[in-house]
Write an enzyme that holds these catalytic residues in place. Structure first.
Site, short mmCIF file in Angstrom:
data_model
loop_
_atom_site.label_atom_id
_atom_site.label_comp_id
_atom_site.label_asym_id
_atom_site.label_seq_id
_atom_site.Cartn_x
_atom_site.Cartn_y
_atom_site.Cartn_z
N THR A 205 21.33 -17.33 8.86
CA THR A 205 21.08 -15.78 8.88
C THR A 205 21.91 -15.65 9.74
OG1 THR A 205 20.11 -13.82 9.55
CG2 THR A 205 19.17 -15.69 9.96
N GLU A 207 20.97 -12.75 11.44
CA GLU A 207 20.30 -12.46 12.64
C GLU A 207 19.87 -13.36 13.98
OE1 GLU A 207 16.95 -10.00 12.95
OE2 GLU A 207 18.68 -9.17 11.45
N TYR A 229 11.29 -14.29 13.20
CA TYR A 229 11.81 -14.59 11.82
C TYR A 229 13.09 -15.43 12.46
CZ TYR A 229 15.34 -14.01 8.39
OH TYR A 229 16.10 -14.33 7.21
N LYS A 233 13.81 -19.28 12.34
CA LYS A 233 15.39 -19.42 11.55
C LYS A 233 16.32 -20.63 11.85
CE LYS A 233 14.91 -17.62 7.25
NZ LYS A 233 15.67 -18.55 5.75
#
Ligand code: NAP
Ligand code: G4F
Length: 457
Positions: A205, A207, A229, A233
Site C-alpha cells: 500500500t 500508506e 496498519y 503492511k
C-alpha cells in the site's frame, strides 16, 4: 523409431509409417478416452503386433496424461479477502479470463458475501469455477490446509484489516492479520513444496510512504509508515521481498495507491461522501461529519487496479510496482466534485474543527435530472438559509496523519503496459450514480415504513 508429441498436443510425428497412422488415430480418439482401461481396450481393438502395441501403449499413456493436463489447464487462483472490494472485482475479472477461482472468506454471524453474491455458485453444482473456503489469515493451519487443497497457480493476498484509523484501536490484531498473515501464506507455499508452481501477489500500500520523503512516490522512495496498519503492511512488504530473494519465489508487491468504487467499504472517506451527498440531496440526512479535509490522496478506480494485480503475476520475473494515477486531490475537493455531479456547488468557510461546507449554488436542471424533483424545495431552502451540509468531527482525526499521497506509476506503464481507464471525475460519477440509486431504494423503503441502515459512522 521416433515419436514427437508437441507441447500443444496437436501434432504427432514418427518415422515409423505404421505407428504414425496409429498415433494419428489415437489423437483423433483422444477426447473419447476417460481412463487408462479404455486406452487398453482401444489398442486391443486395432490389430497391431505386440512391439508396436507396447510402444503405442506407452505413448498413449503419455497422451492420456497430457489430456488430463489439458482438461485441467484452467489456471487456478486463490484469493484471500475475496469478500472485500478488490477481492470481488478480481474474482469477476479472473473468471472472465477462464480461471478457476478459489476464495477465502471469514465465518461471520451474518452473511458477508454481498459483493460476490452475483457470482456465487452452489456447492452442489458440477464443475464449479468459483469455490469458497472458510478461513482466516490469523490461523496458520487453516491457511496451509486451504493452500494444500487448492494447489493454486496464483495467490492474491488481499485479506487485511484495511482501515487505517481502526488500526490504532486494534494494533495487535492488525499486526497479526496484515503482517504475520503474509508470512503464513509465504511459509505455507514454501513448506508445501509449491515454490516453483505458485506465484504470490501481496497487497502492499501507498500508506507505506506515510510521512512522504519524496513527491511523487515511486518504487525507490523510502518508506515512513504512520499507523499500526502501515507498519504491519511494511512487514508484509519486506517478508515478500525476502522470500523472493531467499527461496527464489515468484512473489511480488503491488504498492497500490487509494482505489475506490461503488462497492468501496462505507467507512472510507470517498464512499462516506458519495453516500452522504446522495442522502442529503434526497432529504434523508442533514450533515456529513468528516475529519481532516486537507489531506490529499491519489485516487483511482478499483476496476483498473485489479487488472494491474493480474498483470504483475503474469510477468516472467517477480518484482514490485507502484500502481497510481499520478494525480492528487484533497478530501475537500472530492466533496466539491461529488456535489457538482448532482448540481450542488459546495463551498467551505472557517478553519480547523470550525470549518463548514455549504451549498453556495444550485443547478436545478442538473439536480432534477440526477435526483428528481421531490426534494428540490428542501435543497433550495438549505441554500437560502445558508445551512451547513458538511462539518468537522475531531473523532475522525488520526493520531498521526498521512497528509499527501501522489504516486509515480511510470514503471507499471513501461513494464506492465498498465494504464488506468478511469480518471477521478469518471470515478466520482460511477460512485455517485450507484449511491443515488441505492439511496433512492432506501428512501422508498423508509417511506414504506421499513427500517434502513444508518451510515453515520
Ligand atoms: P476491504 O474491502 O477492506 O477487504 C478486506 C478483505 O479482507 C475482506 O474480504 C475481509 O473480510 C478480509 N479480511 C480481513 N481480515 C481478515 C482475516 N483476518 N482473515 C481473512 N480475511 C480477512 O479491502 P480492499 O479495499 O478490498 O483492499 C484489499 C487489500 O488491498 C487489503 O489488503 C488492503 O489493505 C490493500 N490495499 C487497499 C487499497 C485501497 O485503496 N483499497 C490500497 C492499497 C492496499 P470481511 O469481508 O469478512 O471483512
Ligand atoms: O478513506 P480513508 O480512510 O483511506 P486511507 O486512510 O488513505 O487508507 C486507504 O487507502 C490506503 C492506500 O493508501 C489503503 F492501504 C488502506 O487500506 C485504505 O484502503 O482516508 C483518506 C483520508 C485520510 O487522510 C483521512 O484522515 O481521508 C481523511 N478523512 C477525513 N475525514 C477521513 C474522514 N477518512 C475516513 N475514513 N473518514 C472520515 O470521516
Amino acid at each position: 523409431m521416433c515419436l514427437i508429441v508437441s507441447d500443444d498436443n496437436k501434432s504427432c510425428l514418427t518415422r515409423d509409417a505404421h505407428l504414425s497412422k496409429i498415433c494419428l488415430e489415437i489423437l483423433t480418439h483422444l477426447t473419447y478416452f476417460n481412463n487408462q482401461a479404455q486406452i487398453y481396450y482401444f489398442l486391443n481393438g486395432i490389430g497391431i503386433n505386440r512391439l508396436v502395441k507396447l510402444v503405442s501403449l506407452f505413448w498413449l499413456n503419455v497422451l492420456y496424461l497430457q489430456k488430463l493436463k489439458l482438461c485441467s489447464m484452467k489456471k487456478r487462483a486463490l484469493i484471500t479477502g475475496v469478500t472485500g472490494q478488490d477481492g470481488a472485482y478480481l474474482s469477476e475479472y479472473l473468471l472472465s479470463k477462464n480461471y478457476e477461482v478459489h476464495g477465502i472468506k471469514r465465518r461471520a454471524s451474518s452473511f458477508n458475501t454481498e459483493r460476490i453474491d452475483h457470482i456465487y455458485q452452489d456447492p452442489h453444482m458440477q464443475d464449479r469455477d468459483f469455490i469458497l473456503h472458510y478461513g482466516d489469515l490469523t490461523d496458520s493451519m487453516n491457511i496451509t490446509s486451504v493452500i494444500q487443497e487448492v494447489q493454486p497457480d496464483e495467490i492474491y493476498n488481499l485479506a487485511a484489516m484495511s482501515h487505517v484509523k481502526v488500526s490504532f484501536d486494534t494494533p495487535e490484531y492488525t499486526a497479526n492479520a496484515d503482517g504475520l498473515g503474509t508470512l503464513r501464506i509465504l511459509e505455507a507455499v514454501r513448506l508445501l513444496g509449491l515454490t516453483r508452481k505458485t506465484r504470490i501477489y501481496q497487497a502492499s500500500t501507498s500508506e507505506l510512504y506515510g510521512l512522504v520523503q519524496e513527491i511523487p512516490q515511486s518504487e525507490r522512495t523510502p518508506f515512513y509508515p504512520r499507523s499500526p496498519y502501515a507498519v504491519a503492511k511494511l512487514y508484509g512488504y519486506w517478508i515478500t521481498v525476502n522470500y523472493r530473494e531467499a527461496y527464489g519465489m515468484h512473489a511480488s508487491n503491488g504498492i497500490l495507491f487509494n482505489h475506490e468504487s461503488p462497492i468501496r467499504g462505507e467507512t472510507f472517506v470517498t464512499r462516506k461522501i458519495t453516500m452522504a451527498l446522495s442522502r442529503i440531496a434526497l432529504g434523508m440526512q442533514d450533515l456529513l461529519y468528516l475529519g481532516n479535509m486537507s489531506s490529499r490522496r491519489d485516487w483511482g478506480h478499483a476496476k483498473d487496479y485489479i487488472r494491474a494485480m493480474h498483470l504483475i503475476l503474469q510477468q516472467e520475473k517477480p518484482d514490485d510496482y507502484v500502481i497510481a494515477t499520478g494525480v492528487t486531490t484533497s478530501i475537500r475537493d472530492f466533496v466539491r466534485m461529488a456535489g457538482t455531479y448532482i448540481g450542488l456547488e459546495v463551498s467551505f468557510e472557517g478553519t480547523g474543527p470550525e470549518e463548514k461546507g455549504y451549498i453556495s449554488d444550485l443547478d436545478e436542471k442538473v439536480f432534477t435530472s440526477r435526483i428528481g424533483e421531490a426534494s428540490l424545495e428542501l435543497v433550495r431552502e438549505k441554500v437560502q438559509r445558508h445551512k451547513a451540509i458538511v462539518a468537522v468531527d475531531p473523532q475522525y482525526f488520526r493520531p498521526t496523519e498521512v497528509d499527501l499521497l501522489q504516486g509515480n506509476p511510470e514503471k507499471a506503464r513501461k513494464v506492465l503496459g498498465w494504464q488506468p481507464e478511469y480518471d477521478l471525475s469518471a470515478l466520482v460519477a460511477d460512485m455517485m450514480e450507484s449511491d443515488i440509486l441505492l439511496m433512492k431504494k432506501e428512501h422508498f423503503l423508509q417511506e414504506g415504513g421499513y427500517r434502513i441502515k444508518s451510515y453515520l459512522e
